[in-house]
Design an enzyme around this catalytic site. Structure first.
Site, PDB file in Angstrom:
ATOM      1  CG  HIS A 204       2.476  -0.437  -7.054  1.00  0.00           C
ATOM      2  ND1 HIS A 204       2.047  -2.018  -7.113  1.00  0.00           N
ATOM      3  CD2 HIS A 204       1.737  -0.201  -6.279  1.00  0.00           C
ATOM      4  CE1 HIS A 204       2.176  -2.071  -5.793  1.00  0.00           C
ATOM      5  NE2 HIS A 204       2.122  -0.797  -4.419  1.00  0.00           N
ATOM      6  CD  GLU A 205       1.615   4.562  -5.351  1.00  0.00           C
ATOM      7  OE1 GLU A 205       0.023   4.199  -4.769  1.00  0.00           O
ATOM      8  OE2 GLU A 205       2.458   3.694  -4.751  1.00  0.00           O
TER       9      GLU A 205
ATOM     10  CG  HIS B  54      -2.903   1.115  -4.364  1.00  0.00           C
ATOM     11  ND1 HIS B  54      -3.366  -0.595  -3.745  1.00  0.00           N
ATOM     12  CD2 HIS B  54      -1.496   1.066  -4.177  1.00  0.00           C
ATOM     13  CE1 HIS B  54      -1.696  -1.137  -3.268  1.00  0.00           C
ATOM     14  NE2 HIS B  54      -1.003  -0.281  -3.805  1.00  0.00           N
TER      15      HIS B  54
END
Length: 343
Positions: free
Chosen positions: A18-19, A22
């Protein structure tokens, strides 16, 4: 302890994906990134590379990418998140959840192509004995062949299921074939779930059929799509009051599920991990302040108004959202513990 470690590893992988979404998009756009962190709280260790601090923190239940201008009150940075166009903000915010969907797809493809697509066998042979259930306590083992139940011959798994489901909790006299020898055992069925289904805590054998990479891609896309629809549907039921907070699972509940799927087999554990990844992606797309979904909404509002929201108001909304999420986590964890105590 092994189950806890596996659960923490799964959570770490989901958060990392997920990170990473980003992080990659922010860097590609040109937003300065200060830190890529897994977990919260005090740093366990960290290292710095190309101006970015990579850290592992003490509480492994989250993660973050700290980029310039993302939070109200950050020092002014011309290339920071707050000075980007609404479309660029949406790209950065959406990249995290999107990577969770990609991770789920990759897990399904790996599972089906390397290990195989699972199919239940109708043989009257024990595949898995669930720990702590009546079968385990009675001494039933994996690979035992069921010969008869209460003197009734068993020729298939369907026959065995019929006898256990109709037992009404009465003791069953099982005759098993183990290592070419007959073994007689008595076991008492119990309710295994909230629907009241009777059982002794055993699963039938699973046959795995390896798929080609193209077929695995097709199956993976289909599975990802169907689970996404299923989770959105479940979310709608929860919002409209068709389900309660007690139906949600937090870290404790997830750990129990990891243990159950791990006992069934690695393919089922991988598929459950993919399910969790999709769930994480969907939850982060919700328009709740402090989640990615709210940042997307703020960017859309900015595009319509032709100017960003007031930083103080945005910061206040994010703080309220953060408190809401903390409260939700406490409630869900409490429900998990209550279910665990009740067994």
């Amino acid at each position: 302890m092994n189950t806890i470690l596996i659960t923490l590893l799964i959570i770490a992988v989901l958060i990392l994906a997920h990170e990473w979404g980003h992080f990659v998009v922010a860097r590609r756009i040109g937003i300065p990134v200060y830190e890529f962190g897994i977990g919260f709280g005090p740093k366990l260790f960290s290292w710095k590379r190309n101006g970015v601090v990579y850290s592992l923190r003490a509480i492994p239940l989250g993660g973050f990418v700290r980029m310039a201008g993302e939070e109200p009150g950050d020092p002014e940075e011309p290339d920071g998140f707050s000075h980007r166009t609404p479309l660029e903000k949406i790209r950065v915010s959406f990249a995290g959840p999107f990577m969770n969907f990609i991770l789920a797809l990759l897990i399904f493809v790996f599972s089906y192509s390397v290990m195989g697509l699972p199919h239940s066998s109708n043989e009257a042979v024990i595949g898995t004995v669930i720990k702590g259930k009546p079968a385990d306590l009675a001494g039933i083992r994996a690979n035992d062949r069921i010969v008869s139940v209460n003197g009734i011959a068993i020729n298939s798994w369907a026959d065995f299921n019929q006898q256990t489901s109709q037992s009404n909790g009465q003791p069953l006299e099982l005759q098993l074939e183990r290592n070419q020898q007959l073994v007689s055992l008595q076991v008492v069925p119990v309710k295994l779930d909230s629907s009241g289904n009777m059982g002794i805590g055993v699963l039938n054998r699973v046959i795995y059929e390896k798929q080609g990479i193209i077929k695995s891609m097709e199956l993976g896309l289909k599975q990802t799509y169907e689970l996404t629809l299923l989770l959105f549907s479940a979310l709608g039921i929860l919002i409209t009051g068709g389900a309660s907070m007690g139906d949600l699972a937090g870290p404790v509940g997830i750990t129990r599920l990891v243990d159950e799927f791990a006992q069934v087999g690695i393919v089922f554990l991988l598929n459950f991990t993919a399910f969790l990844s999709i769930n994480l992606g969907i939850m982060n797309l919700l328009p709740i302040p402090a989640l990615d979904g709210s940042k997307i909404v703020f960017a859309v509002v900015e595009a319509i108004r032709k100017k960003p929201l007031d930083p103080e108001k945005e910061g206040f909304l994010n703080w309220i959202g953060f408190l809401f999420l903390i409260g939700l986590m406490i409630i869900v964890t409490f429900n998990d513990i209550v279910r665990w105590i009740r067994g």
